[in-house]
Design a protein around this motif. Structure first.
Motif, PDB file in Angstrom:
ATOM      1  N   GLY A   1       0.814  -1.216   0.000  1.00 49.97           N
ATOM      2  CA  GLY A   1       0.000   0.000   0.000  1.00 49.97           C
ATOM      3  C   GLY A   1       0.838   1.252   0.000  1.00 49.97           C
ATOM      4  O   GLY A   1       0.538   2.232  -0.702  1.00 49.97           O
ATOM      5  N   LYS A   2       1.920   1.226   0.781  1.00 51.02           N
ATOM      6  CA  LYS A   2       2.812   2.394   0.814  1.00 51.02           C
ATOM      7  C   LYS A   2       3.496   2.598  -0.530  1.00 51.02           C
ATOM      8  O   LYS A   2       3.681   3.733  -0.999  1.00 51.02           O
ATOM      9  CB  LYS A   2       3.858   2.186   1.914  1.00 51.02           C
ATOM     10  N   LEU A   3       3.863   1.503  -1.205  1.00 48.68           N
ATOM     11  CA  LEU A   3       4.500   1.600  -2.519  1.00 48.68           C
ATOM     12  C   LEU A   3       3.563   2.237  -3.535  1.00 48.68           C
ATOM     13  O   LEU A   3       3.977   3.079  -4.349  1.00 48.68           O
ATOM     14  CB  LEU A   3       4.935   0.204  -2.989  1.00 48.68           C
ATOM     15  N   ALA A   4       2.286   1.856  -3.495  1.00 48.49           N
ATOM     16  CA  ALA A   4       1.311   2.449  -4.427  1.00 48.49           C
ATOM     17  C   ALA A   4       1.216   3.955  -4.211  1.00 48.49           C
ATOM     18  O   ALA A   4       1.178   4.735  -5.175  1.00 48.49           O
ATOM     19  CB  ALA A   4      -0.061   1.786  -4.242  1.00 48.49           C
ATOM     20  N   ARG A   5       1.175   4.379  -2.960  1.00 50.83           N
ATOM     21  CA  ARG A   5       1.097   5.824  -2.688  1.00 50.83           C
ATOM     22  C   ARG A   5       2.363   6.550  -3.119  1.00 50.83           C
ATOM     23  O   ARG A   5       2.306   7.653  -3.667  1.00 50.83           O
ATOM     24  CB  ARG A   5       0.827   6.050  -1.196  1.00 50.83           C
TER      25      ARG A   5
ATOM     26  N   ALA B   1       2.367   6.849  -6.953  1.00 52.21           N
ATOM     27  CA  ALA B   1       1.389   7.858  -7.374  1.00 52.21           C
ATOM     28  C   ALA B   1       1.918   9.267  -7.113  1.00 52.21           C
ATOM     29  O   ALA B   1       1.770  10.173  -7.954  1.00 52.21           O
ATOM     30  CB  ALA B   1       0.071   7.636  -6.632  1.00 52.21           C
ATOM     31  N   LYS B   2       2.542   9.460  -5.964  1.00 47.71           N
ATOM     32  CA  LYS B   2       3.098  10.780  -5.642  1.00 47.71           C
ATOM     33  C   LYS B   2       4.228  11.147  -6.604  1.00 47.71           C
ATOM     34  O   LYS B   2       4.329  12.289  -7.062  1.00 47.71           O
ATOM     35  CB  LYS B   2       3.598  10.783  -4.203  1.00 47.71           C
TER      36      LYS B   2
ATOM     37  N   THR C   1       6.471  14.393 -11.221  1.00 54.81           N
ATOM     38  CA  THR C   1       7.443  14.375 -12.320  1.00 54.81           C
ATOM     39  C   THR C   1       6.819  14.293 -13.705  1.00 54.81           C
ATOM     40  O   THR C   1       7.521  14.528 -14.692  1.00 54.81           O
ATOM     41  CB  THR C   1       8.404  13.182 -12.156  1.00 54.81           C
ATOM     42  N   MET C   2       5.546  13.968 -13.835  1.00 56.36           N
ATOM     43  CA  MET C   2       4.954  13.771 -15.156  1.00 56.36           C
ATOM     44  C   MET C   2       3.810  14.738 -15.389  1.00 56.36           C
ATOM     45  O   MET C   2       3.178  15.217 -14.447  1.00 56.36           O
ATOM     46  CB  MET C   2       4.459  12.318 -15.312  1.00 56.36           C
TER      47      MET C   2
ATOM     48  N   VAL D   1      -2.978   3.675  -9.978  1.00 58.94           N
ATOM     49  CA  VAL D   1      -1.802   2.854  -9.673  1.00 58.94           C
ATOM     50  C   VAL D   1      -2.266   1.611  -8.914  1.00 58.94           C
ATOM     51  O   VAL D   1      -2.878   1.724  -7.846  1.00 58.94           O
ATOM     52  CB  VAL D   1      -0.778   3.650  -8.838  1.00 58.94           C
ATOM     53  N   ILE D   2      -1.981   0.432  -9.469  1.00 61.81           N
ATOM     54  CA  ILE D   2      -2.369  -0.836  -8.847  1.00 61.81           C
ATOM     55  C   ILE D   2      -1.106  -1.640  -8.573  1.00 61.81           C
ATOM     56  O   ILE D   2      -0.319  -1.909  -9.489  1.00 61.81           O
ATOM     57  CB  ILE D   2      -3.323  -1.642  -9.746  1.00 61.81           C
TER      58      ILE D   2
END
Length: 510
Positions: free
Chosen positions: A475-479, A482-483, A488-489, A497-498
């Motif tokens: 869950g932390k990786l998904a956040r 996304a951040k 950057t984009m 993001v899944i």
């Protein structure tokens, strides 16, 4: 003698009549005076009698008022006496209550002293027991705490991930339902046909012979045109057409219109070119002013100064991903107004912020700063004094902190207008570049095995190594991803993001 007799007799008769008339008149006057005297005496007698009656009645009334006043005074005295008695009674009760409170306080102090002594005894016993436990376990308190915390952390790690997933699922379910309804209602109510206006760069000409006249002897006509309009004129092998090239969309539009007039008129020489360019510059300025006024009318906004409306009109010739920015401003204003009304926010602030949020895109390229900052400064300079509106303009890309719910609504309306189907388009090369950048960014994180961008770049699925990433870290990786994408984009709409964590147990039967 005989002739004087009758005259004498007549004179005497007259004299006698006069005397008699005098005494009769005197008698009548005396009688009338006596009657008047009697009448006056009667009136005086009646007035005296009436005055006596009035005096008696006044004395009776005065006596009655005096008695009533004495009775009222006596009543008031009785009431005051009763009030004094009640006040004295309350004072006595307050004194008694204060005495009881003082006694209770003394009792509490005694009990507190006993409790303190008991607490000291308990602390001493606890210290003794703690020393005995340390001797038995051959372990200090800090070491025991560290072991216990490690065990508790292991147990709480899974519980934390489960609770977080549960809370996120509930919040997402409720939030998505509400947001989906608001966004769908807003889009349906503002769903007007959206045509992407792209400023034309190709100017048709009657025939290829016209190209020579456009260039002129030794290139004087084309140089005069490029200098007057501030554009580049490309005369190539394209049949029956020339190309107007300029990074400034307004100057490109002026050049296109001027070139069309010149080719239709046929008189192409430096003096006429300058005249036509000046006329078309005024015409485009008028078109922009009218476009700004019409856009404000369509958005339901009034009271803006002409300078702001003219600057908004410049967005008529500005596009982003094929979306006309003036139409986008009107659409964002309507969406923000609907969302604000549904959420109970300030409708006028949200509407005006949505209409003006991209006004900085119409600024000259020589001005330093982002379009959000430039737009907020320009609006402040030309009469927009509402700080909430200025904050919505400056913060819709999070360059400054959002100070109100209206700023969040404007950001959402901006995203809805740009992300809804059919609003924007991008070329194939930019699309492929964005997809690759998205996959590369997701793959750069530790523990990621594969990353796939799908749904035209609106979704990225990330497969992680289960031995490196647990449920909580997923869950932390998904956040985090996304951040990182947000920072950057650049992309229209939003990207989902899944993170997929799959554990496989493999064995072989021999």
């Amino acid at each position: 003698m005989n002739t004087m007799g009758p005259f004498i007799t007549a004179g005497l008769a007259l004299l006698l009549g006069a005397v008699i008339g005098f005494f009769v008149n005197r008698y009548l006057r005396e009688r009338e005076r006596q009657q008047e005297q009697n009448t006056a005496n009667d009136i005086l007698k009646g007035a005296t009698e009436q005055a006596r009656l009035i005096e008696i009645q006044a004395r009776d009334n005065a006596l009655k008022v005096t008695r009533e006043s004495e009775a009222d005074i006596a009543k008031r005295r009785n009431e005051l006496t009763e009030d004094d008695n009640r006040i004295q009674t309350r004072r006595n009760e307050q004194d008694q209550r204060a005495e009881r409170l003082e006694q209770r306080e003394q009792l509490v102090n005694k009990r507190q002293s006993a409790v303190d002594r008991r607490a000291n005894e308990v602390d001493k016993q606890f210290e003794e027991q703690l020393k005995k436990l340390e001797e038995i376990s051959k372990m200090t308190t800090d070491e025991a705490k560290e072991i216990l915390l490690v065990e508790v952390e292991k147990e709480a790690h899974g519980d934390m991930a489960r609770i977080i997933r549960q809370i996120e699922a509930e919040a997402r379910e409720d939030g998505e339902k509400r947001a989906r309804k608001l966004v769908a209602d807003a889009i349906q109510r503002v769903a007007s046909e959206h045509v992407a206006e792209v400023t034309s760069k190709i100017v048709p000409i009657p025939n290829d012979d016209m190209k020579g006249r456009i260039v002129g002897r030794n290139g004087r006509n084309i140089r005069a045109f490029e200098q007057a309009a501030g554009v580049d004129v490309i005369v190539d092998d394209t049949p029956d057409a020339v190309t107007i090239s300029c990074f400034d969309s307004v100057r490109r539009e002026i050049g296109r219109r001027a070139m069309e007039r010149l080719t239709l008129d046929g008189r192409i020489h430096p003096a006429h070119i300058e005249k036509i360019v000046k006329e078309e510059t005024k015409a485009v300025d008028k078109v922009m002013a009218e476009a700004g006024e019409q856009a404000a009318f369509d958005a339901g906004i009034s009271g803006l100064k002409p300078e702001i409306l003219r600057m908004m009109g410049r967005l008529k010739f500005r596009t982003s991903y094929g979306q006309n920015q003036l139409a986008h401003a009107v659409e964002a204003a309507k969406l923000a107004s609907i969302l604000a009304s549904e959420l109970g926010a300030d409708i006028e602030t949200a509407k005006l912020g949505g209409f003006l949020h991209d006004i900085g895109k119409a600024m000259d390229h020589n001005q330093d700063g982002t379009h959000a900052q430039l737009g907020a400064e320009f609006c402040r300079r030309y009469g927009v004094i509402n700080e909430s509106v200025l904050n919505t303009i400056a913060s819709h890309h999070h360059e400054v902190d959002q100070a109100s719910v209206e700023a969040v609504i404007v950001e959402a309306a901006d995203a809805i207008s740009g992300a809804r189907p059919g609003a924007r388009r991008e070329d194939l090369e930019a699309y492929i570049k964005r997809i690759r950048a998205l996959e590369d960014l997701a793959s750069s994180f530790d523990g990621v095995q594969n990353a796939y961008a799908i749904q035209a770049g609106r979704e990225v699925r990330i497969i992680v190594r289960p031995e490196d990433i647990d449920d909580f870290t997923a869950g932390k990786l998904a956040r985090d991803i996304a951040k990182q994408i947000e920072e950057t984009m650049q992309y229209p709409g939003q990207i989902k993001v899944i993170v997929i964590r799959e554990t496989r147990a493999i064995d072989y039967a021999k």
